[in-house]
Design an enzyme around this catalytic site. Sequence first.
Site, short mmCIF file in Angstrom:
data_model
loop_
_atom_site.label_atom_id
_atom_site.label_comp_id
_atom_site.label_asym_id
_atom_site.label_seq_id
_atom_site.Cartn_x
_atom_site.Cartn_y
_atom_site.Cartn_z
N SER A 6 35.05 42.64 35.44
CA SER A 6 34.02 41.70 35.01
C SER A 6 34.07 40.38 35.75
CB SER A 6 34.15 41.45 33.51
OG SER A 6 35.45 40.97 33.18
N HIS A 213 34.67 34.07 30.41
CA HIS A 213 34.35 34.52 31.77
C HIS A 213 33.68 33.38 32.53
CE1 HIS A 213 35.02 38.56 30.12
NE2 HIS A 213 35.15 38.95 31.37
#
Length: 321
Positions: A6, A213
């Site tokens: 990711s 993230h």
Amino acid sequence: MALGDSYSSGTGTRSYINDGTSCQRSVYAYPSLIAASKGLTLNFRACSGATVADVTNTQLSALSASTTQVSISVGGNDAGFADVLTECAQPGWASDCNGAIDDAQYIVNNVLPGRLSTLYASIRAKAPNAKVVVVGYPRIFMGEDCNAFTWFSPAEETRLNAMADLLNSKTSAQASARGFSFANPTNRFVGHAVCDSTEWLNGLSNPITESYHPNVAGHRDGYAPTVSTPLTGSAFKATASTLRLASQGADRLAAQQRRYAAADSAITPKEFRAPDLTSPRVKAAAARAGVDLSSRASIDAADRAWSARQAQHARQSATTR
């Protein structure tokens, strides 16, 4: 060729190509930005949730002797990145954050190096002429937790940042052993962690999958400059033209990656889960700690007391040593 998880696919940017997968690939992720900046054709195989085994089984088949550049970030999911954060986000009296970190450290120290060594050997065998850059992970935290529904203590944030450093150290060593470059984002992200005044990393977010993230700025100003020079031999500069070209490539990338959708479906997303104060486990812990779960003040007071005891224990242990 962009391989990995990711942190390469672009989870956290909130904008994903329509490729029929749950990989969360974004034109604003650093592989897309670098390709647009340098006029390179990108095969975007990185996928949210990917482990070393997933990269091996679903991504390496796209490599060939004609592949010129490869970037890859992987290892965080092998260490249980999302599960560790999920555990540590709970109030200290309800979690075993240290135990979760200890388990992750064992994997990074004793299991992951062998997996990476085998993976990197496979990459070199399948793409013998490619420049390969292994990409690391930033420190997520800055020592404070400003999110209303998580309870990361300063000591836990320190240990979690140390985990990122350990993961980078072990990954870098395996990359070097294969003659690959290592792009370390740590220094560039200083001052841009979760809860810093200018965040390049998302804190607790809605939707939850965006949490912890890099956001668009993290890829544009953090990762792309870090990776571009070792990967392409020249620096990256974010311009309006680069961003426009990257955005215009969405349909091409989506069509290309749909060809791999069946393989990508084997990858299970690894998602952070917000603390659930209604779970039986937390209710039982609250009863033991004398915490009133209907009172935020009670929850926070107990968490501060727990953190203070942990800090005192750490100081006493250091003095004993």
